[in-house]
Design an enzyme around this catalytic site. Structure first.
Site, mmCIF file in Angstrom:
data_model
loop_
_atom_site.group_PDB
_atom_site.id
_atom_site.type_symbol
_atom_site.label_atom_id
_atom_site.label_comp_id
_atom_site.label_asym_id
_atom_site.label_seq_id
_atom_site.Cartn_x
_atom_site.Cartn_y
_atom_site.Cartn_z
ATOM 1 N N GLN A 86 0.866 -1.025 -0.214
ATOM 2 C CA GLN A 86 -0.026 -0.068 -0.097
ATOM 3 C C GLN A 86 0.966 1.237 -0.093
ATOM 4 O O GLN A 86 0.224 2.431 -0.085
ATOM 5 C CB GLN A 86 -0.805 0.110 1.329
ATOM 6 C CG GLN A 86 -2.003 -1.062 1.186
ATOM 7 C CD GLN A 86 -2.654 -1.212 2.580
ATOM 8 O OE1 GLN A 86 -2.663 -0.203 3.227
ATOM 9 N NE2 GLN A 86 -3.523 -2.071 2.636
ATOM 10 N N HIS A 152 -1.290 0.306 5.565
ATOM 11 C CA HIS A 152 -1.824 1.500 6.275
ATOM 12 C C HIS A 152 -0.867 2.830 6.438
ATOM 13 O O HIS A 152 -0.241 3.222 7.436
ATOM 14 C CB HIS A 152 -2.073 1.168 7.822
ATOM 15 C CG HIS A 152 -3.294 0.058 7.666
ATOM 16 N ND1 HIS A 152 -3.804 -0.275 9.010
ATOM 17 C CD2 HIS A 152 -3.783 -0.497 6.771
ATOM 18 C CE1 HIS A 152 -4.666 -1.429 8.812
ATOM 19 N NE2 HIS A 152 -4.735 -1.302 7.251
ATOM 20 N N GLU A 245 -15.068 4.749 8.563
ATOM 21 C CA GLU A 245 -15.707 5.667 9.074
ATOM 22 C C GLU A 245 -15.575 7.160 8.448
ATOM 23 O O GLU A 245 -14.630 7.277 7.586
ATOM 24 C CB GLU A 245 -15.162 6.172 10.556
ATOM 25 C CG GLU A 245 -15.260 4.891 11.532
ATOM 26 C CD GLU A 245 -14.657 5.221 12.919
ATOM 27 O OE1 GLU A 245 -14.713 4.431 13.853
ATOM 28 O OE2 GLU A 245 -13.836 6.081 12.989
ATOM 29 N N TYR A 255 -10.077 9.629 18.439
ATOM 30 C CA TYR A 255 -11.103 9.059 17.366
ATOM 31 C C TYR A 255 -11.086 7.547 17.727
ATOM 32 O O TYR A 255 -11.975 6.734 16.956
ATOM 33 C CB TYR A 255 -11.081 9.540 15.866
ATOM 34 C CG TYR A 255 -11.422 10.778 15.814
ATOM 35 C CD1 TYR A 255 -12.662 11.410 15.375
ATOM 36 C CD2 TYR A 255 -10.448 11.750 16.085
ATOM 37 C CE1 TYR A 255 -12.909 12.678 15.249
ATOM 38 C CE2 TYR A 255 -10.524 13.302 16.057
ATOM 39 C CZ TYR A 255 -11.791 13.582 15.568
ATOM 40 O OH TYR A 255 -12.263 14.847 15.378
ATOM 41 N N TYR A 266 -10.836 -9.548 10.073
ATOM 42 C CA TYR A 266 -11.315 -9.980 8.853
ATOM 43 C C TYR A 266 -11.845 -11.465 9.156
ATOM 44 O O TYR A 266 -12.622 -11.826 8.290
ATOM 45 C CB TYR A 266 -10.128 -9.839 8.152
ATOM 46 C CG TYR A 266 -9.886 -8.444 7.830
ATOM 47 C CD1 TYR A 266 -10.644 -7.742 7.027
ATOM 48 C CD2 TYR A 266 -8.753 -7.800 8.001
ATOM 49 C CE1 TYR A 266 -10.474 -6.314 6.575
ATOM 50 C CE2 TYR A 266 -8.337 -6.537 7.773
ATOM 51 C CZ TYR A 266 -9.337 -5.765 6.870
ATOM 52 O OH TYR A 266 -9.175 -4.458 6.742
#
Length: 375
Positions: A86, A152, A245, A255, A266
């Site tokens: 990623q 991430h 979200e 948060y 998962y």
């Protein structure tokens, strides 16, 4: 150019939670997409220059300068980029005074610093469109704690006349980074446009905290915008299985990730029993099942009069767009836009020319064109 006729089906949610029933509205819009630049395979970041050309980042590490009906140009002079699942070359934005200073900002996976692997970094550089290079590179921020994990990184950028905001994902260390103010990852950061730390950042007087942190407790934010009319910052982030979200981002707020969540692992097992906790912010919207949101744009163009003032984002999982209506800092409606084009919507922007541009994995960048009644 390649044109595809797109039928847009509009679904409205009567509540702020996407997990509740969604009904089909009678209103249907018709649009066509114009395929502009198919050569960008994973178009992570896009921004339009004042002259109408487009800068687009390819996650594999290429920065393209794109003009209509012309071959793509690869900009040279990029820093060393760690292409790692990623991670790679990520978001891009122009300095508010770009016309005068030609400065750009971009985020990327940087291998610099201690440790093996990489972490998300933010760089400022000067774009020279005569030599097709970037110069005067300056790293504004580099996450510490390099890791070989390929998940991430984030990352999105939002910019205004005073500050630059950027997101960094938790880097696959959910139980370590997001809740620890002394560690990078799982945060949204704020800097002055010269790279310095704003005096009123929420943790500047906390000796243990990273001074650039603006908010924390995030998983993997891949959408970040500022609303012009209210000055509020909005973000969306990938949850685990369920629990994607949308959040109203405020200075110093927590948060909740991973202490509170509307998602599960998962494999279906629970990692927390909590969806709420004192001192932690509730999302303004969450999706279950997850839609894998990516990209985020505020629409104010008169080319899309029914979308003005709303937020448009993409879904990687379900191959559609989502339009959010915000009132009084609440999401009062969401509109699911299903097109015949399909594909994994990696990014969506509104260009300086007023048109919406869609970046789709494996298909490139397209322009969304409203059709007149006579078309």
């Amino acid at each position: 150019m390649k044109y595809l006729i797109v039928t847009v089906l509009i679904f409205l949610s009567s509540t702020a939670q996407a997990k509740h029933s969604i009904h089909l509205d009678e209103d249907k819009g018709h649009y066509k997409t114009q395929l502009m630049w198919p050569e960008v395979s994973i178009p992570w970041g896009m921004v339009q220059l004042p002259d109408g050309r487009m800068l687009a980042t390819e996650r594999s590490g290429t920065l393209f300068l794109l003009a209509e009906n012309k071959p793509a140009i690869e900009i040279q002079g990029l820093p060393k980029i760690h292409v790692n699942n990623q991670g790679g070359l990520l978001d891009i934005a122009l300095h508010p005074d770009f016309v005068k200073n030609s400065l750009i900002f971009f985020t990327y996976a940087s291998p610099e610093g201690e440790g093996t692997g990489s972490h998300t970094a933010l760089m400022r550089a000067k774009l020279d469109t005569k030599t097709n290079t970037i110069t005067q590179q300056k790293v504004f921020y580099k996450g510490e704690g390099n890791t070989t994990k390929g998940s991430h990184y984030g990352s999105r950028i939002a910019i205004d006349d005073d500050y630059i905001y950027f997101s960094v994902g938790d880097r696959g260390a959910r139980d370590l980074n997001p809740q620890d103010l002394s560690l990078d990852g799982g945060k949204i950061y704020r800097l002055n446009l010269d790279g310095s730390i704003p005096d009123d950042n929420p943790f500047v007087k906390n000796d243990r905290a990273k001074k650039a942190i603006f908010s924390y407790g995030h998983r993997n934010p891949q959408g970040l915008v500022k609303l012009d009319d209210t000055g509020t910052i909005w973000s969306h982030e990938h949850g685990p299985k369920g629990g994607d979200e949308v959040n109203l981002i405020e200075a110093g707020k927590n948060y909740g990730w991973p202490i509170i969540s509307y998602g599960v692992n998962y494999n279906g097992s629970a990692f927390t029993e909590l969806t709420k906790k004192v001192g932690m912010e509730q999302p303004k919207l969450f999706w279950d099942p997850s839609i894998a949101p990516s990209g985020m744009a505020v629409i104010n163009s008169d080319k899309y009069p029914h979308w003005q003032g709303k937020i448009l984002l993409g879904s990687l999982k379900f191959n559609h767009l989502v339009l959010l209506e915000v009132e009084d800092n609440k999401i009062v409606n969401q509109t699911k836009i299903v097109t015949e084009v399909g594909g994994r919507y990696r990014n969506v922007i509104q260009g300086r020319d007023g048109y919406i541009y869609l970046g789709v994995d494996g298909e490139g960048i397209s322009r969304l064109l409203p059709m007149s009644a006579s078309d």
